[in-house]
Design a protein around this motif. Structure first.
Motif, PDB file in Angstrom:
ATOM      1  N   ALA A 251      -6.387   2.123   2.631  1.00 54.35           N
ATOM      2  CA  ALA A 251      -5.996   0.775   2.216  1.00 54.35           C
ATOM      3  C   ALA A 251      -4.557   0.744   1.705  1.00 54.35           C
ATOM      4  CB  ALA A 251      -6.943   0.258   1.143  1.00 54.35           C
TER       5      ALA A 251
ATOM      6  N   ALA B 233      -1.753  -2.436  -3.942  1.00 52.30           N
ATOM      7  CA  ALA B 233      -1.233  -3.730  -4.376  1.00 52.30           C
ATOM      8  C   ALA B 233       0.285  -3.666  -4.497  1.00 52.30           C
ATOM      9  CB  ALA B 233      -1.852  -4.115  -5.716  1.00 52.30           C
TER      10      ALA B 233
ATOM     11  N   GLN C 135       2.998 -11.166  -2.530  1.00 47.75           N
ATOM     12  CA  GLN C 135       1.734 -11.106  -1.802  1.00 47.75           C
ATOM     13  C   GLN C 135       1.749 -11.999  -0.563  1.00 47.75           C
ATOM     14  OE1 GLN C 135      -1.300 -12.272  -4.558  1.00 47.75           O
ATOM     15  NE2 GLN C 135      -1.154 -10.410  -5.772  1.00 47.75           N
TER      16      GLN C 135
ATOM     17  N   GLY D  52      -6.423  -4.311   2.098  1.00 47.05           N
ATOM     18  CA  GLY D  52      -5.171  -4.569   1.419  1.00 47.05           C
ATOM     19  C   GLY D  52      -4.073  -5.066   2.324  1.00 47.05           C
TER      20      GLY D  52
ATOM     21  N   ASP E 275      -3.416  -9.875   0.837  1.00 47.46           N
ATOM     22  CA  ASP E 275      -3.616  -9.734  -0.603  1.00 47.46           C
ATOM     23  C   ASP E 275      -4.641 -10.718  -1.150  1.00 47.46           C
ATOM     24  OD1 ASP E 275      -1.528  -7.663  -1.248  1.00 47.46           O
ATOM     25  OD2 ASP E 275      -0.266  -9.181  -0.291  1.00 47.46           O
TER      26      ASP E 275
ATOM     27  N   GLY F 251     -12.674  -5.072  -3.768  1.00 44.15           N
ATOM     28  CA  GLY F 251     -12.080  -6.391  -3.929  1.00 44.15           C
ATOM     29  C   GLY F 251     -13.030  -7.363  -4.594  1.00 44.15           C
TER      30      GLY F 251
ATOM     31  N   ALA G   3      -7.923  -8.911  -2.622  1.00 47.28           N
ATOM     32  CA  ALA G   3      -7.894  -7.500  -2.280  1.00 47.28           C
ATOM     33  C   ALA G   3      -7.955  -6.665  -3.555  1.00 47.28           C
ATOM     34  CB  ALA G   3      -6.619  -7.196  -1.494  1.00 47.28           C
TER      35      ALA G   3
ATOM     36  N   ARG H 293      -5.683  -7.076  -6.988  1.00 48.96           N
ATOM     37  CA  ARG H 293      -4.846  -8.274  -6.908  1.00 48.96           C
ATOM     38  C   ARG H 293      -5.370  -9.395  -7.800  1.00 48.96           C
ATOM     39  NH1 ARG H 293      -4.291  -4.297  -2.922  1.00 48.96           N
ATOM     40  NH2 ARG H 293      -2.863  -4.943  -1.258  1.00 48.96           N
TER      41      ARG H 293
END
Length: 298
Positions: free
Chosen positions: A160, A163, A171, A220, A223, A247, A274, A277
């Motif tokens: 993934a 962030a 994002q 990811g 976002d 998530g 995600a 986030r």
């Protein structure tokens, strides 16, 4: 007495096999007019399309899934609900044969086969398979995985995207909002809400493929994803993959959004985040949408 329901890991494998069996034909028909058959038809509106491949693929999925688990029921986008044989089925397969039919019909490579397994109303296994790239996202009680063509599946967390630094200004958000139906209900306020999203995020993409949007959020690659006026088959598999990957799937409950609502896949409105986030602007926009829709119902 009805037969026992397979464990979630076995249901995931059944769903992977069924989705894999139909994906080659979808990939072969994609962008090939000679293989596409008659053109797409409009269902509820000219935004909502169906092709011969949707119906044919769903029929194949229904046959494969109910053969693998006799007595199971199916809820499909195109063919509706099919009850299991005999007693009320504990297991229901939730199927979208081509999630992103408009993309498929227009030659835009953003569509997938989505299959979820719900036991007693709760989704416990799910698969989202992209026939063009061959990427297969899946989840069960043990976690979430990504399988690439020719490679063994790996935990989704291992591949993934982390962030980004900088919060929502760094994002990307994916959504189908505002669709034509939302514009009809909310008028220009919907466009102003979309403008808030565009202003707040690095980019906003209207990809119109709910299942893949959730799979991308789980990895990811997106976002956040905003969902308005969704159907269970749009998100059943994807929301489980997202949650098993770490998530959040936030749906209306109490005084705001909650990750603990029952039958999460049945929510018409939701915000997907995600892992790691936050999306305060999208959260506020969804709250405004809910207030607007409640006022229209009053």
């Amino acid at each position: 007495m009805s037969a026992p329901v397979p464990f979630p890991a076995a249901l995931r494998r059944i769903a992977l096999d069924a989705a894999g069996a139909v994906s080659a034909d979808l990939a072969a028909a994609f962008r090939r007019p000679s293989a596409a058959g008659p053109g797409p038809e409009a269902k509820s509106t000219h935004h909502d399309l169906v092709t011969v491949h949707d119906r044919h693929t769903e029929a194949r999925l229904v046959a494969a899934l109910t053969t693998a688990v006799p007595g199971s029921a199916v809820l499909g986008e195109e063919l509706g609900a099919r009850d299991g044989a005999g007693e009320a089925a504990r297991l229901t397969w939730i199927v979208d044969p081509i999630d992103g039919t408009s993309n498929f019909a227009h030659g835009f490579a953003m569509f997938s086969v989505s299959v979820a397994a719900a036991v007693d109303g709760e989704v416990v296994a799910g698969v989202v398979l992209d026939p063009v790239s061959g990427l297969a996202f899946s989840a069960d009680d043990d976690g979430a995985w990504l399988a690439r063509p020719g490679e063994a599946e790996r935990p989704l967390a291992d591949v993934a995207r982390p962030a980004p630094a900088g919060g929502e200004r760094a994002q990307n958000l994916v959504t189908s909002y505002p669709a034509g139906e939302a514009l009809a209900l909310e008028g220009e306020d919907a466009l102003r809400r979309f403008g808030r999203l565009v202003s707040a995020h690095a980019t906003v993409r209207r990809t119109v493929s709910g299942a893949l949007e959730l799979a991308y959020a789980a990895a990811g690659w997106a976002d956040a994803a905003l969902y308005v006026d969704t159907k269970p088959w749009d998100v059943a598999a994807g929301q489980l993959i997202l949650r098993r990957a770490g998530g959040a799937w936030l749906t209306p409950g109490g005084d705001g959004l909650t990750p603990a609502a029952p039958r999460m896949h049945e929510a018409r409105f939701a915000l997907a985040l995600a892992p790691g986030r936050q999306a305060p602007t999208a959260t506020a926009v969804l709250g405004d949408i809910l207030v607007c829709r409640a006022a229209r119902r009053a």
